[in-house]
Motif scaffolding. Structure first.
Motif, PDB file in Angstrom:
ATOM      1  N   GLY A   9      -3.219  -4.637  -2.407  1.00 11.13           N
ATOM      2  CA  GLY A   9      -3.329  -3.806  -3.592  1.00 11.13           C
ATOM      3  C   GLY A   9      -1.977  -3.575  -4.226  1.00 11.13           C
ATOM      4  N   ALA A  10      -1.953  -2.741  -5.238  1.00 11.88           N
ATOM      5  CA  ALA A  10      -0.703  -2.484  -5.955  1.00 11.88           C
ATOM      6  C   ALA A  10       0.377  -1.933  -5.034  1.00 11.88           C
ATOM      7  N   ASP A  11      -0.014  -1.157  -4.024  1.00 14.01           N
ATOM      8  CA  ASP A  11       0.958  -0.587  -3.104  1.00 14.01           C
ATOM      9  C   ASP A  11       1.631  -1.652  -2.235  1.00 14.01           C
ATOM     10  N   ASP A  12       1.042  -2.833  -2.167  1.00 15.23           N
ATOM     11  CA  ASP A  12       1.595  -3.920  -1.354  1.00 15.23           C
ATOM     12  C   ASP A  12       2.513  -4.842  -2.151  1.00 15.23           C
ATOM     13  N   ARG A  13       2.714  -4.554  -3.437  1.00 10.80           N
ATOM     14  CA  ARG A  13       3.449  -5.477  -4.288  1.00 10.80           C
ATOM     15  C   ARG A  13       4.823  -5.826  -3.719  1.00 10.80           C
ATOM     16  N   ASP A  14       5.611  -4.831  -3.368  1.00 12.65           N
ATOM     17  CA  ASP A  14       6.968  -5.095  -2.892  1.00 12.65           C
ATOM     18  C   ASP A  14       6.953  -5.908  -1.605  1.00 12.65           C
ATOM     19  N   LEU A  15       6.009  -5.631  -0.732  1.00  9.10           N
ATOM     20  CA  LEU A  15       5.886  -6.402   0.504  1.00  9.10           C
ATOM     21  C   LEU A  15       5.580  -7.858   0.196  1.00  9.10           C
ATOM     22  N   VAL A  16       4.656  -8.092  -0.721  1.00  7.67           N
ATOM     23  CA  VAL A  16       4.285  -9.456  -1.080  1.00  7.67           C
ATOM     24  C   VAL A  16       5.469 -10.201  -1.696  1.00  7.67           C
ATOM     25  N   VAL A  17       6.202  -9.539  -2.579  1.00  6.05           N
ATOM     26  CA  VAL A  17       7.355 -10.180  -3.220  1.00  6.05           C
ATOM     27  C   VAL A  17       8.411 -10.544  -2.176  1.00  6.05           C
ATOM     28  N   ARG A  18       8.706  -9.637  -1.258  1.00 10.22           N
ATOM     29  CA  ARG A  18       9.694  -9.934  -0.209  1.00 10.22           C
ATOM     30  C   ARG A  18       9.223 -11.092   0.669  1.00 10.22           C
TER      31      ARG A  18
END
Length: 208
Positions: A9-18
């Motif tokens: 979800g949106a809260d996982d964005r930074d994790l996915v980008v890293r």
């Protein structure tokens, strides 16, 4: 024990980008788009962020529960006869999307726009399908079957629903892996100017 997969979800964005930034630092296509190690380390994550944002908006990101791997999928509808071609979830015309990505990522880097235009030009539009935009596994966890588990979870649904799937392999090693999952090279390779080769691949749904 099986791989636990959830929808990001949106809260996982930074994790996915890293995760994507780390997974693709040494990828042949990423190295072509961002030549030079220092430059790539400073800039590459912006392209991964643009991809993640596009898929969070119009597709689905599957993420292993431990955050070690993710897959970015877009549902692509068939183009209507006589109508505009589907834009692959780019939020506008495909003609403008590559320019917008370049502006957001690195305005002085023509290759950011070029890779988007070149891949847009080889996407099939005559049949609805699932498009695997990217799949990444952090380097320390590669070889454990995480990527295969992520892909198979969607391919199982494709088989049930009679949907094809497509992707572009960015390395010869990746092409072999995808062939094991039922993808076939379309026969038309994409050779990046003064760069590596990409292999567009297509998978027909399997009947049970």
């Amino acid at each position: 024990m099986g791989v636990v997969i959830r929808t990001a979800g949106a809260d996982d964005r930074d994790l996915v980008v890293r995760l994507l930034d780390e997974a693709f630092q040494d990828d042949p296509v990423s190295s072509w788009v961002f030549p030079g190690t220092d430059y790539r380390r400073r800039t590459h994550h912006r392209l991964m962020a643009a991809f993640a944002d596009a898929v969070l908006a119009d597709g689905r990101i599957d993420l292993t529960e431990d955050g070690a791997a993710c897959a970015l999928w877009l549902p692509v509808p068939a183009a209507e006869p006589g109508g505009p071609e589907p834009d692959g979830g780019s939020g506008g015309s495909t003609r403008d999307a590559p320019a917008r990505i370049r502006e957001a990522v690195d305005p002085d880097n023509e290759r950011v726009e070029a890779i988007a235009r070149l891949t847009d030009g080889i996407h099939p539009t005559d049949r609805a399908h699932e498009y695997l935009w990217m799949i990444g596994v952090v380097p320390g966890r590669q070889g454990e079957g995480l990527g295969t588990a992520l892909i198979e979870s969607v391919l199982d649904r494709c088989d049930r629903e009679g949907l094809p799937a497509c992707l572009e392999a960015s390395s010869a090693r990746g092409k072999v892996l995808y062939e094991r999952l039922g993808f076939e090279f379309t026969g038309r390779a994409l050779d990046l100017p003064d760069g590596p080769r990409m292999w567009p691949m297509w998978r027909e749904p399997r009947t049970r």
